[in-house]
Design a protein around this motif. Structure first.
Motif, PDB file in Angstrom:
ATOM      1  N   PRO A   1       0.679  -1.018  -0.078  1.00 31.12           N
ATOM      2  CA  PRO A   1       0.209  -0.229   0.420  1.00 31.12           C
ATOM      3  C   PRO A   1       1.203   1.503  -0.242  1.00 31.12           C
ATOM      4  CG  PRO A   1      -0.270  -0.571   2.011  1.00 31.12           C
ATOM      5  CD  PRO A   1       0.372  -2.030   1.671  1.00 31.12           C
ATOM      6  N   LEU A   2       2.029   1.554   0.609  1.00 25.08           N
ATOM      7  CA  LEU A   2       3.074   2.128   0.446  1.00 25.08           C
ATOM      8  C   LEU A   2       3.658   3.259  -0.811  1.00 25.08           C
ATOM      9  CD1 LEU A   2       5.658   1.380   4.077  1.00 25.08           C
ATOM     10  CD2 LEU A   2       2.771   2.457   3.778  1.00 25.08           C
ATOM     11  N   ALA A   3       3.861   1.667  -1.195  1.00 27.59           N
ATOM     12  CA  ALA A   3       3.429   2.239  -2.723  1.00 27.59           C
ATOM     13  C   ALA A   3       2.176   2.187  -4.320  1.00 27.59           C
ATOM     14  CB  ALA A   3       4.159   0.303  -4.303  1.00 27.59           C
ATOM     15  N   TRP A   4       1.225   2.051  -3.846  1.00 27.58           N
ATOM     16  CA  TRP A   4       0.274   2.217  -4.247  1.00 27.58           C
ATOM     17  C   TRP A   4      -0.563   3.672  -3.522  1.00 27.58           C
ATOM     18  CZ3 TRP A   4      -1.581   0.331  -8.474  1.00 27.58           C
ATOM     19  CH2 TRP A   4      -1.632  -0.969  -8.439  1.00 27.58           C
ATOM     20  N   LEU A   5      -0.201   4.460  -2.624  1.00 30.64           N
ATOM     21  CA  LEU A   5      -0.117   5.563  -1.792  1.00 30.64           C
ATOM     22  C   LEU A   5      -0.317   6.502  -2.903  1.00 30.64           C
ATOM     23  CD1 LEU A   5      -2.392   6.774   0.182  1.00 30.64           C
ATOM     24  CD2 LEU A   5      -0.396   6.487   2.090  1.00 30.64           C
ATOM     25  N   PRO A   6       1.319   6.760  -2.495  1.00 37.96           N
ATOM     26  CA  PRO A   6       1.556   8.328  -3.592  1.00 37.96           C
ATOM     27  C   PRO A   6       1.088   7.741  -5.465  1.00 37.96           C
ATOM     28  CG  PRO A   6       3.279   7.319  -2.469  1.00 37.96           C
ATOM     29  CD  PRO A   6       2.357   6.350  -3.013  1.00 37.96           C
ATOM     30  N   ILE A   7       0.559   7.267  -5.635  1.00 35.52           N
ATOM     31  CA  ILE A   7      -0.015   6.648  -7.242  1.00 35.52           C
ATOM     32  C   ILE A   7      -0.950   7.212  -6.667  1.00 35.52           C
ATOM     33  CG2 ILE A   7      -0.369   5.387  -9.290  1.00 35.52           C
ATOM     34  CD1 ILE A   7       2.440   3.868  -8.521  1.00 35.52           C
ATOM     35  N   VAL A   8      -2.105   6.598  -6.413  1.00 34.12           N
ATOM     36  CA  VAL A   8      -3.675   7.099  -5.858  1.00 34.12           C
ATOM     37  C   VAL A   8      -3.711   8.576  -5.408  1.00 34.12           C
ATOM     38  CG1 VAL A   8      -5.408   6.828  -4.672  1.00 34.12           C
ATOM     39  CG2 VAL A   8      -3.903   4.952  -5.405  1.00 34.12           C
ATOM     40  N   THR A   9      -2.398   9.429  -5.068  1.00 39.74           N
ATOM     41  CA  THR A   9      -2.500  10.973  -4.065  1.00 39.74           C
ATOM     42  C   THR A   9      -2.715  11.204  -5.389  1.00 39.74           C
ATOM     43  OG1 THR A   9      -1.383  10.209  -2.131  1.00 39.74           O
ATOM     44  CG2 THR A   9      -2.023  12.263  -2.600  1.00 39.74           C
ATOM     45  N   MET A  10      -1.823  11.582  -5.901  1.00 41.96           N
ATOM     46  CA  MET A  10      -1.414  12.633  -7.352  1.00 41.96           C
ATOM     47  C   MET A  10      -2.595  11.840  -8.470  1.00 41.96           C
ATOM     48  SD  MET A  10       2.785  12.549  -8.284  1.00 41.96           S
ATOM     49  CE  MET A  10       2.795  10.056  -7.887  1.00 41.96           C
ATOM     50  N   VAL A  11      -3.207  10.704  -8.284  1.00 43.93           N
ATOM     51  CA  VAL A  11      -4.141  10.836  -9.743  1.00 43.93           C
ATOM     52  C   VAL A  11      -5.776  11.431  -8.539  1.00 43.93           C
ATOM     53  CG1 VAL A  11      -5.543   9.029 -10.226  1.00 43.93           C
ATOM     54  CG2 VAL A  11      -2.980   8.656 -10.817  1.00 43.93           C
ATOM     55  N   VAL A  12      -5.792  11.242  -7.926  1.00 44.46           N
ATOM     56  CA  VAL A  12      -6.895  11.560  -7.245  1.00 44.46           C
ATOM     57  C   VAL A  12      -7.081  13.291  -7.223  1.00 44.46           C
ATOM     58  CG1 VAL A  12      -8.144  12.079  -4.419  1.00 44.46           C
ATOM     59  CG2 VAL A  12      -7.315  10.113  -5.302  1.00 44.46           C
ATOM     60  N   SER A  13      -6.035  13.589  -6.604  1.00 46.16           N
ATOM     61  CA  SER A  13      -5.568  14.931  -6.943  1.00 46.16           C
ATOM     62  C   SER A  13      -5.761  16.350  -8.117  1.00 46.16           C
ATOM     63  CB  SER A  13      -3.981  15.663  -6.353  1.00 46.16           C
ATOM     64  OG  SER A  13      -4.476  15.339  -5.092  1.00 46.16           O
ATOM     65  N   ALA A  14      -5.639  14.449  -9.285  1.00 45.25           N
ATOM     66  CA  ALA A  14      -5.182  15.391 -11.217  1.00 45.25           C
ATOM     67  C   ALA A  14      -7.089  14.945 -11.191  1.00 45.25           C
ATOM     68  CB  ALA A  14      -4.859  14.876 -11.216  1.00 45.25           C
ATOM     69  N   VAL A  15      -8.094  14.801 -10.788  1.00 41.47           N
ATOM     70  CA  VAL A  15      -8.710  13.670 -10.831  1.00 41.47           C
ATOM     71  C   VAL A  15      -9.602  14.549 -10.433  1.00 41.47           C
ATOM     72  CG1 VAL A  15     -10.570  11.950 -12.009  1.00 41.47           C
ATOM     73  CG2 VAL A  15      -7.771  11.696 -12.831  1.00 41.47           C
ATOM     74  N   TYR A  16      -9.743  14.722  -9.242  1.00 40.24           N
ATOM     75  CA  TYR A  16     -10.755  14.670  -8.335  1.00 40.24           C
ATOM     76  C   TYR A  16     -11.449  15.966  -7.867  1.00 40.24           C
ATOM     77  CZ  TYR A  16     -14.354  14.242  -4.434  1.00 40.24           C
ATOM     78  OH  TYR A  16     -15.743  14.705  -3.680  1.00 40.24           O
ATOM     79  N   VAL A  17     -11.139  17.401  -8.881  1.00 34.84           N
ATOM     80  CA  VAL A  17     -11.538  18.080  -8.574  1.00 34.84           C
ATOM     81  C   VAL A  17     -13.006  19.419  -8.751  1.00 34.84           C
ATOM     82  CG1 VAL A  17     -10.825  20.408  -9.790  1.00 34.84           C
ATOM     83  CG2 VAL A  17      -9.279  19.111  -9.928  1.00 34.84           C
ATOM     84  N   SER A  18     -12.891  19.774  -7.746  1.00 35.21           N
ATOM     85  CA  SER A  18     -14.352  20.102  -7.693  1.00 35.21           C
ATOM     86  C   SER A  18     -14.951  21.455  -6.973  1.00 35.21           C
ATOM     87  CB  SER A  18     -15.591  19.393  -6.752  1.00 35.21           C
ATOM     88  OG  SER A  18     -16.896  19.681  -6.565  1.00 35.21           O
ATOM     89  N   ASP A  19     -15.531  22.235  -6.435  1.00 44.52           N
ATOM     90  CA  ASP A  19     -15.482  23.486  -5.050  1.00 44.52           C
ATOM     91  C   ASP A  19     -16.278  23.143  -4.400  1.00 44.52           C
ATOM     92  OD1 ASP A  19     -14.607  25.190  -7.309  1.00 44.52           O
ATOM     93  OD2 ASP A  19     -15.780  25.891  -9.129  1.00 44.52           O
TER      94      ASP A  19
END
Length: 340
Positions: free
Chosen positions: A177-195
């Motif tokens: 999970p420590l390997a998945w976490l940075p990837i997931v964090t970057m993807v969520v930050s890029a895709v999950y954008v909402s006011d």
């Protein structure tokens, strides 16, 4: 009445209570006392010995924050955390009461006045952190189950599909999970954008990380369970000309329930461990962040509070496993099967 109670205990994962009911009925007292001693007495003795050796050895271990806390110090810190939770809830209640009085006075002067309602933004207590972790792990676990079970069934029924997916499963299954976490964090930050996001990004990141690590035990065990169904049952379904849905509900699922639930129990345990690590690394709200904050805090109470969290994590993990076992007993067609 007593028979119903016994059946309830047997089917709900509380079988260790059944001998007490039988003993009250006078049903073979010697056998019931022996059963109670084996199922409850021996574990209690072992736990008491564990507490004794813990207390004996803790005082001899010195750390940079003082001596390792024993059971009494851990209980004291647990009581302190509960007191902090109660004090914070009293502050929250007082905040809303003041807000209501202020708005009521404002409306009394001018019925057409606009009143403002604000949410209480106090710090999260220990019990709040527990709830956050539970909510997150169940979200990730359910997401993983909805994905893994259908794919596992398809893999079990179709060897070609299983052969195609097996290399991917074997590659991604051991990823930490420590390997998945940075990837997931970057993807969520890029895709999950909402006011005005429905869920906090920290929650989405943790839940997806749990999902990615929960998938594999359920998927593999479901595929194995479906693939090992007795061929005679499959042949009977063909003779009866059952359609795909009938074959699934009448033959496939009932026969593979034990293996599916084995995978679910493993996945939930993995998900709970993954979540704590993810919360510590990403500093997302939950028990993992609580442990890391206490470690960084470095106060004389930190070790005791960390031990409270460790025991809480273990106890919750045990309860989650028992809940899955109870659910398995409820839905399994073979009520006589011994499940542990």
């Amino acid at each position: 009445m007593s028979t119903r109670i016994i059946n309830f205990f047997e089917s709900s994962g509380l079988s260790w209570l059944a001998p007490f009911v039988k003993l009250a009925k006078g049903d073979n007292p010697g056998e019931q006392i022996n059963t109670i001693f084996k199922s409850l007495g021996i574990p209690l003795v072992a736990f008491a010995l564990f507490l004794f050796f813990w207390d004996l050895s803790a005082s001899k271990v010195n750390t940079s924050l003082g001596k390792l806390p024993g059971p009494s110090q851990v209980i004291e810190q647990a009581q302190g955390l509960m007191a902090e939770h109660q004090a914070e809830k009293e502050k929250e209640l007082a905040f809303y009461e003041r807000q209501e009085k202020r708005n009521a006075a404002k409306l009394a002067k001018n019925p057409d006045a606009t009143v403002k309602w604000r949410d209480y933004n106090g710090r999260a207590t220990y019990l709040d952190q527990i709830w956050t972790s539970l909510y997150t792990v169940f979200t990730g676990f359910l997401l993983a189950s909805f994905i893994a079970i259908p794919i596992g069934i398809i893999c079990g029924l179709n060897q070609t599909v299983y052969s195609a997916l097996d290399p991917l499963i074997q590659i991604f299954k051991p990823v930490s999970p420590l390997a998945w976490l940075p990837i997931v964090t970057m993807v969520v930050s890029a895709v999950y954008v909402s006011d005005d996001p429905m869920f906090a990004k920290s929650f989405v990141t943790s839940a997806i990380t749990v999902t990615l690590c929960c998938l594999w035990p359920t998927l593999i065990n479901t595929a194995v369970g479906v693939g090992s169904i007795d061929k005679d049952l499959i042949n009977v379904s063909r003779v009866l000309r059952l359609n795909w849905f009938q074959k699934l509900t009448k033959v496939v699922l009932p026969s593979s329930i034990p293996m599916i639930f084995t995978g679910l129990r493993l996945s939930l345990g993995v998900g709970w461990m993954v979540l704590i690590a993810a919360e510590m690394l990403a500093q997302n709200p939950g028990l993992g962040k609580f442990v890391w904050d206490e470690f960084q805090n470095g106060s004389s109470n930190s070790l005791g509070r960390i031990m409270v969290a460790v025991l809480t994590i273990g106890f919750i993990g045990f309860i989650l496993d028992r809940l899955m076992l109870t659910l398995q007993k409820r839905v399994s067609w073979d009520k006589s099967a011994i499940l542990k």
